[in-house]
Design an enzyme around this catalytic site. Structure first.
Site, PDB file in Angstrom:
ATOM      1  N   HIS A   1       4.281  -6.124  -2.831  1.00 18.36           N
ATOM      2  CA  HIS A   1       3.956  -4.977  -1.983  1.00 18.36           C
ATOM      3  C   HIS A   1       3.258  -5.437  -0.705  1.00 18.36           C
ATOM      4  O   HIS A   1       3.632  -5.032   0.397  1.00 18.36           O
ATOM      5  CB  HIS A   1       3.044  -4.007  -2.730  1.00 18.36           C
ATOM      6  CG  HIS A   1       3.671  -3.392  -3.936  1.00 18.36           C
ATOM      7  ND1 HIS A   1       3.001  -2.517  -4.763  1.00 18.36           N
ATOM      8  CD2 HIS A   1       4.918  -3.510  -4.471  1.00 18.36           C
ATOM      9  CE1 HIS A   1       3.795  -2.124  -5.738  1.00 18.36           C
ATOM     10  NE2 HIS A   1       4.966  -2.723  -5.589  1.00 18.36           N
TER      11      HIS A   1
ATOM     12  N   SER B   1      10.472  -2.814  -4.202  1.00 21.98           N
ATOM     13  CA  SER B   1       9.198  -2.314  -3.696  1.00 21.98           C
ATOM     14  C   SER B   1       8.722  -3.061  -2.459  1.00 21.98           C
ATOM     15  O   SER B   1       8.170  -2.465  -1.535  1.00 21.98           O
ATOM     16  CB  SER B   1       8.127  -2.389  -4.786  1.00 21.98           C
ATOM     17  OG  SER B   1       8.482  -1.591  -5.896  1.00 21.98           O
TER      18      SER B   1
END
Length: 328
Positions: free
Chosen positions: A236, A184
């Site tokens: 993230h 991610s």
């Protein structure tokens, strides 16, 4: 005295202008072809295959049937050794946390105290479960293929790896009591690079406002998902910031008119490959990226707890509500 046909000068002038416009038009066509030239994407598919292969290796090492499970039986038992952990233990249909840790998951104690810095890279190839893997790989194909076609495998590969690494560094600084895996951070790096690419090449886009709004909506929605529990939002954010800064450095495009400069008269030639603001953003991105990585790595391997210097940062990872708790 030489005879001159009436209107000859005007004809020559018109012919010269026609030649100039034809040359300019041809040059513009060449520039458009240069800008539209695409690379055959192969690195992103290799990344996808690598992640899938690593996940198969995770399940082989996990070997669910070989262990007792008080929380239920293995899921998809017909897969035998490759069956998944009980849903109550891993709802994403994957291996146990101990297997992930054994395979190279990001864990602060092992990175800092046991000098296993390689986990900052290995964790981006691991996935917590089949659901996790499918979501990330579909995102990688959707985003990465187009970027690799436009900018080539070297630049997109660098952004992907360095963004994943940057996300892992921030995660390790701020998330000490959990393990972290997944691509991610690298994927958010690609999203960040798309935003900076739009900004630094702003003048060459015709529908830039619509593109900016669309991209911002996608980014905000994806970042908001990280506010739920059990999602490593620090990876993230770290990946996004890394990719955003790298985009200024690696995805800069020449200003309009650069490719056909040799075909135009001196008064119409573009003398600089990039505009002044592009140079400013390139230097800005490079300095902040290098400084951020150096400071982050020094803090990490000195054992600094990032939460001591940022008392509100934990809200980036999870926002507590009446429906869930953010305790690890």
């Amino acid at each position: 005295m030489e005879d001159v046909e009436p209107g000859t000068a005007a004809k020559r002038q018109a012919a010269g202008e026609a030649y100039y416009y034809q040359t300019a038009a041809a040059a513009m066509e060449e520039e458009e072809e240069e800008e539209e030239r695409t690379w055959a994407p192969w690195l992103v598919p290799v990344f996808v295959l690598a992640c899938v292969g690593v996940f198969v290796a995770e399940m082989y090492v996990n070997n669910c049937p070989a262990h007792s499970h008080p929380l239920g039986s293995c899921v998809a038992g017909f897969l035998h050794r490759f069956s998944f952990q009980p849903v109550r233990q891993n709802p994403l249909l994957g291996p146990s946390s101990s297997t992930l840790e054994k395979m190279g998951a990001l864990e602060w104690n092992r990175v800092v105290r046991r000098n296993q810095g390689w986990r900052l890279l290995s964790c981006i190839w691991l996935h917590a479960g089949l659901v996790h893997l499918i979501v990330n790989m579909l995102s990688l194909i959707f985003i990465g293929i187009r970027l690799e076609q436009q900018f080539g495998f070297v630049r997109i590969g660098a952004i992907y790896i360095l963004s994943g690494f940057g996300g892992a560094v921030l995660s390790a600084l701020l998330l000490r009591n959990s393990i972290s895996v997944g691509a991610s951070g690298a994927l958010f790096g690609l999203l960040g690079s798309m935003l900076s690419e739009l900004i630094i090449n702003w003048t060459i886009y015709s529908n830039r406002i619509a593109a900016l709004l669309t991209l911002m909506i996608v980014i905000i929605i994806n970042l908001a998902i990280g506010l739920f529990p059990s999602v490593d939002s620090f990876a993230h954010v770290g990946g996004f910031l890394s990719g955003f800064l790298l985009g200024f450095v690696l995805l800069i495009r020449p200003q309009f008119g650069w490719f056909e400069r040799d075909e135009l008269p001196p008064s119409a030639q573009v003398t600089s490959k990039y505009k002044a603001y592009q140079y400013v953003l390139l230097v800005f991105g490079l300095i902040l990226f290098v400084a951020g990585f150096v400071v982050g790595l020094v803090m990490l391997f000195r054992g600094v707890n990032g939460n001591d210097h940022c008392h509100w940062c934990h809200y980036l990872n999870c926002v507590p509500t009446s429906s869930w708790s953010c305790n690890n």
